[in-house]
Design a protein around this motif. Sequence first.
Motif, PDB file in Angstrom:
ATOM      1  N   GLY A  45       0.811  -1.211   0.000  1.00  0.00           N
ATOM      2  CA  GLY A  45       0.000   0.000   0.000  1.00  0.00           C
ATOM      3  C   GLY A  45       0.844   1.260   0.000  1.00  0.00           C
ATOM      4  O   GLY A  45       1.758   1.410   0.824  1.00  0.00           O
ATOM      5  N   LYS A  46       0.530   2.166  -0.905  1.00  0.00           N
ATOM      6  CA  LYS A  46       1.216   3.467  -0.950  1.00  0.00           C
ATOM      7  C   LYS A  46       0.914   4.227   0.338  1.00  0.00           C
ATOM      8  O   LYS A  46      -0.238   4.417   0.700  1.00  0.00           O
ATOM      9  N   GLY A  47       1.978   4.683   1.008  1.00  0.00           N
ATOM     10  CA  GLY A  47       1.798   5.368   2.286  1.00  0.00           C
ATOM     11  C   GLY A  47       2.458   6.737   2.324  1.00  0.00           C
ATOM     12  O   GLY A  47       3.357   6.987   3.135  1.00  0.00           O
ATOM     13  N   PHE A  68       1.749  12.738   3.534  1.00  0.00           N
ATOM     14  CA  PHE A  68       1.311  13.996   2.922  1.00  0.00           C
ATOM     15  C   PHE A  68       2.075  14.188   1.622  1.00  0.00           C
ATOM     16  O   PHE A  68       3.301  14.071   1.594  1.00  0.00           O
ATOM     17  N   ASP A  69       1.316  14.463   0.547  1.00  0.00           N
ATOM     18  CA  ASP A  69       1.933  14.675  -0.764  1.00  0.00           C
ATOM     19  C   ASP A  69       1.791  16.135  -1.182  1.00  0.00           C
ATOM     20  O   ASP A  69       0.769  16.541  -1.728  1.00  0.00           O
ATOM     21  N   SER A  70       2.825  16.900  -0.884  1.00  0.00           N
ATOM     22  CA  SER A  70       2.806  18.318  -1.285  1.00  0.00           C
ATOM     23  C   SER A  70       3.219  18.464  -2.750  1.00  0.00           C
ATOM     24  O   SER A  70       3.093  19.527  -3.330  1.00  0.00           O
ATOM     25  N   LEU A 113       5.973  21.420  -6.398  1.00  0.00           N
ATOM     26  CA  LEU A 113       4.912  21.767  -5.429  1.00  0.00           C
ATOM     27  C   LEU A 113       3.527  21.888  -6.072  1.00  0.00           C
ATOM     28  O   LEU A 113       3.365  22.563  -7.090  1.00  0.00           O
ATOM     29  N   LYS A 114       2.562  21.251  -5.487  1.00  0.00           N
ATOM     30  CA  LYS A 114       1.180  21.333  -5.978  1.00  0.00           C
ATOM     31  C   LYS A 114       0.594  22.690  -5.599  1.00  0.00           C
ATOM     32  O   LYS A 114       0.995  23.273  -4.591  1.00  0.00           O
ATOM     33  N   PRO A 115      -0.366  23.199  -6.365  1.00  0.00           N
ATOM     34  CA  PRO A 115      -1.040  24.433  -5.951  1.00  0.00           C
ATOM     35  C   PRO A 115      -1.915  24.185  -4.715  1.00  0.00           C
ATOM     36  O   PRO A 115      -2.435  23.079  -4.547  1.00  0.00           O
ATOM     37  N   VAL A 140      -6.252  17.804   0.760  1.00  0.00           N
ATOM     38  CA  VAL A 140      -6.751  16.428   0.711  1.00  0.00           C
ATOM     39  C   VAL A 140      -5.625  15.418   0.497  1.00  0.00           C
ATOM     40  O   VAL A 140      -5.833  14.210   0.652  1.00  0.00           O
ATOM     41  N   MET A 141      -4.424  15.921   0.157  1.00  0.00           N
ATOM     42  CA  MET A 141      -3.316  14.982  -0.084  1.00  0.00           C
ATOM     43  C   MET A 141      -2.851  14.256   1.174  1.00  0.00           C
ATOM     44  O   MET A 141      -1.903  13.487   1.153  1.00  0.00           O
ATOM     45  N   ARG A 142      -3.569  14.471   2.269  1.00  0.00           N
ATOM     46  CA  ARG A 142      -3.323  13.613   3.425  1.00  0.00           C
ATOM     47  C   ARG A 142      -3.906  12.225   3.197  1.00  0.00           C
ATOM     48  O   ARG A 142      -3.574  11.287   3.921  1.00  0.00           O
ATOM     49  N   TYR A 143      -4.777  12.084   2.206  1.00  0.00           N
ATOM     50  CA  TYR A 143      -5.333  10.752   1.945  1.00  0.00           C
ATOM     51  C   TYR A 143      -4.437   9.919   1.029  1.00  0.00           C
ATOM     52  O   TYR A 143      -4.793   8.818   0.628  1.00  0.00           O
ATOM     53  N   ASP A 144      -3.233  10.416   0.770  1.00  0.00           N
ATOM     54  CA  ASP A 144      -2.309   9.724  -0.134  1.00  0.00           C
ATOM     55  C   ASP A 144      -1.683   8.473   0.507  1.00  0.00           C
ATOM     56  O   ASP A 144      -0.782   7.862  -0.055  1.00  0.00           O
ATOM     57  N   MET A 145      -2.191   8.109   1.668  1.00  0.00           N
ATOM     58  CA  MET A 145      -1.767   6.869   2.336  1.00  0.00           C
ATOM     59  C   MET A 145      -2.937   5.886   2.426  1.00  0.00           C
ATOM     60  O   MET A 145      -2.907   4.931   3.208  1.00  0.00           O
ATOM     61  N   LEU A 154      12.077  12.354 -12.991  1.00  0.00           N
ATOM     62  CA  LEU A 154      11.827  13.581 -13.752  1.00  0.00           C
ATOM     63  C   LEU A 154      10.784  14.456 -13.077  1.00  0.00           C
ATOM     64  O   LEU A 154      10.817  15.670 -13.193  1.00  0.00           O
ATOM     65  N   ASN A 155       9.861  13.810 -12.355  1.00  0.00           N
ATOM     66  CA  ASN A 155       8.864  14.594 -11.624  1.00  0.00           C
ATOM     67  C   ASN A 155       8.770  14.106 -10.176  1.00  0.00           C
ATOM     68  O   ASN A 155       8.291  13.016  -9.908  1.00  0.00           O
ATOM     69  N   PRO A 156       9.222  14.943  -9.227  1.00  0.00           N
ATOM     70  CA  PRO A 156       9.184  14.555  -7.809  1.00  0.00           C
ATOM     71  C   PRO A 156       7.767  14.372  -7.282  1.00  0.00           C
ATOM     72  O   PRO A 156       7.580  13.833  -6.192  1.00  0.00           O
ATOM     73  N   ASP A 157       6.757  14.813  -8.073  1.00  0.00           N
ATOM     74  CA  ASP A 157       5.373  14.605  -7.654  1.00  0.00           C
ATOM     75  C   ASP A 157       4.860  13.225  -8.076  1.00  0.00           C
ATOM     76  O   ASP A 157       3.774  12.822  -7.679  1.00  0.00           O
ATOM     77  N   ALA A 158       5.625  12.505  -8.881  1.00  0.00           N
ATOM     78  CA  ALA A 158       5.251  11.113  -9.200  1.00  0.00           C
ATOM     79  C   ALA A 158       5.999  10.215  -8.216  1.00  0.00           C
ATOM     80  O   ALA A 158       6.809   9.364  -8.582  1.00  0.00           O
ATOM     81  N   GLU A 159       5.758  10.467  -6.905  1.00  0.00           N
ATOM     82  CA  GLU A 159       6.508   9.813  -5.824  1.00  0.00           C
ATOM     83  C   GLU A 159       5.932   8.469  -5.441  1.00  0.00           C
ATOM     84  O   GLU A 159       6.644   7.617  -4.910  1.00  0.00           O
ATOM     85  N   GLY A 160       4.633   8.269  -5.715  1.00  0.00           N
ATOM     86  CA  GLY A 160       3.981   7.027  -5.289  1.00  0.00           C
ATOM     87  C   GLY A 160       4.632   5.814  -5.934  1.00  0.00           C
ATOM     88  O   GLY A 160       4.959   4.826  -5.275  1.00  0.00           O
ATOM     89  N   THR A 169      -2.728   8.140  -9.301  1.00  0.00           N
ATOM     90  CA  THR A 169      -2.809   9.180 -10.348  1.00  0.00           C
ATOM     91  C   THR A 169      -4.146   9.922 -10.338  1.00  0.00           C
ATOM     92  O   THR A 169      -5.211   9.319 -10.165  1.00  0.00           O
ATOM     93  N   GLY A 170      -4.073  11.227 -10.562  1.00  0.00           N
ATOM     94  CA  GLY A 170      -5.288  12.011 -10.789  1.00  0.00           C
ATOM     95  C   GLY A 170      -5.976  11.517 -12.060  1.00  0.00           C
ATOM     96  O   GLY A 170      -7.202  11.594 -12.188  1.00  0.00           O
ATOM     97  N   ALA A 171      -5.211  10.979 -12.976  1.00  0.00           N
ATOM     98  CA  ALA A 171      -5.757  10.544 -14.271  1.00  0.00           C
ATOM     99  C   ALA A 171      -6.789   9.426 -14.139  1.00  0.00           C
ATOM    100  O   ALA A 171      -7.701   9.311 -14.958  1.00  0.00           O
TER     101      ALA A 171
END
Length: 509
Positions: free
Chosen positions: A264-266, A269-271, A276-278, A289-294, A349-355, A381-383
């Motif tokens: 499970g991805k844990g 918090f995914d900033s 950095l996300k807006p 809501v990125m606290r639910y990224d776990m 290449l993208n630190p936001d693709a951390e999962g 993914t948001g996709a």
Amino acid sequence: MKIDVEIGDIARWEDEVVVVNLFEGVGHPGGATGAVDTAIGHQISAMIATGDITGRFKEVAVFPSFDRIPGNRVMVVGLGKREEFTLDRVREVSATAAIKIRDMGLRTFATVIHGAGVGNLDLGDATEAVVEGALLGLYRYTEHKTDNDHKKIESVTLVNLDKVAVGAMRDAVHRASVNATMTNFARDLVNAPSNEKTPRMFADRVRDAAKAAGAKLTVLDEKQLAAMGFGCLLGVAKGSVEPPRFLVLSHDGGGKSKPIVFVGKGITFDSGGIALKPLEAPGTDPMWVMRYDMGGAAAALGAVLAAARLKLRVNAVALAPLTENMPSGSAQKPGDIVRSFGGKTVEVLNPDAEGRLVLADALGYAKTLKPQAVVDLATLTGAVKVALGKHAAGMFSNDDALAHRLERAAEATSERVWRLPLWDEYNEQIQSDFADIKNTGGRSAGSITAAKFLERFAEGMTWAHLDIAGTAWVESAPDSPKKAYLPTGASGYGVRLLVRLLQDWKTTG
Ligand code: BES
Ligand code: MN
Ligand code: ZN
């Protein structure tokens, strides 16, 4: 909440509320509803005749019994059209009734088993759905409410006429209580603010839960992770002052058989890290809501805790890489190259693709357990929300039999999955010029290229990936499911699905 099973005629039950039901279009109720109707002088039939009760799905009518039966009030809940009836409607009807009774400030009720004997629905399954629906529906996250209303249901009595079925009903109550309790445990973790679930705090909570369930927990700290080569997880964790953790939770119920492993991805918090996300922007989720990224980690852990409590005869392991994804002077930078647990190198290449990075290490670790099968769950993914909305998880698998097992478990639990392809053509998008693979594939087919990335780390294992970015969190917006047993916030998606998968593992191929 106390749950009792009793045999008898519900019309004779003494309780604050006696709950019966009605299909839409029925003029003269039969069964338990008919018995109550007769006992109270045909008030239900009269209200059907005047159109005050219609039996529409989730309709609720409550009225006093004027002492014509021992119960103080009668509640009639609508089951909807007979031809549209499903097991999931039982969960919803039960949740609707329980919430209404709680909100009225009452503490106890007796209920019939909605749906028992309708079509080919068996009493055990219906009982399980009634209990699950009530416990999941009554859930509220009130941890931080200092002015909480304290309304609470204390006891529920399930009343059935058929004496033979008591054993099956008690078993069903036990299964449902464990499933719902562990789903609510996962919800508590997901709803918790990130300042209360740093990787260290998260590990502490799971340690307590593991002790209570009789499961075994090993926690790897940052030093052990470095020594063992978790380069991708450590790369993500670099930007945070909070050290990462890696949890290995196991239930040994299957003797010498190989384990079924959940990953499970844990991300607590995914900033977005340096990418950095807006804080908020049209068309995207607000950053909080990125606290639910776990949510993936919570589901995997919840399922193994449930397996332990139910003493399922399988070996099950949950792996949870835990870290924050934060921006700072020590954060990993676009273009950095890290080395994964199994040795493959990754260009970040993208630190936001951390999962997918933390999962790459976890999948590598899973391989050392020689699993029968691995299922990973991730708010990846948001996709996937663009593709499927919030009504199904995106499912990817390198094994048709495992995919079918998950589809059957999804059907039984109404935690839906929908399979998407892993065609070779998509590999082109994650080809790296500088390392073995890169961590983004661009906007096109974003959920699929993320899955293709994971597939490389799952090589040699029977594996499925569930992208739960859409299903793990419920809002009041029109695209969210409006199910009575899914309150706003964390859904706990995945716990019931995975437990069902384990339960059916030996009986279905
Ligand atoms: N945690 C997010 C995915 C996500 C987005 C979950 C919205 C729930 C709601 C993930 O880490 C992420 O940031 N994914 C990126 C991937 C991209 C950078 C390739 C995304 O989906 O935009
Ligand atoms: Mn991210
Ligand atoms: Zn994320």
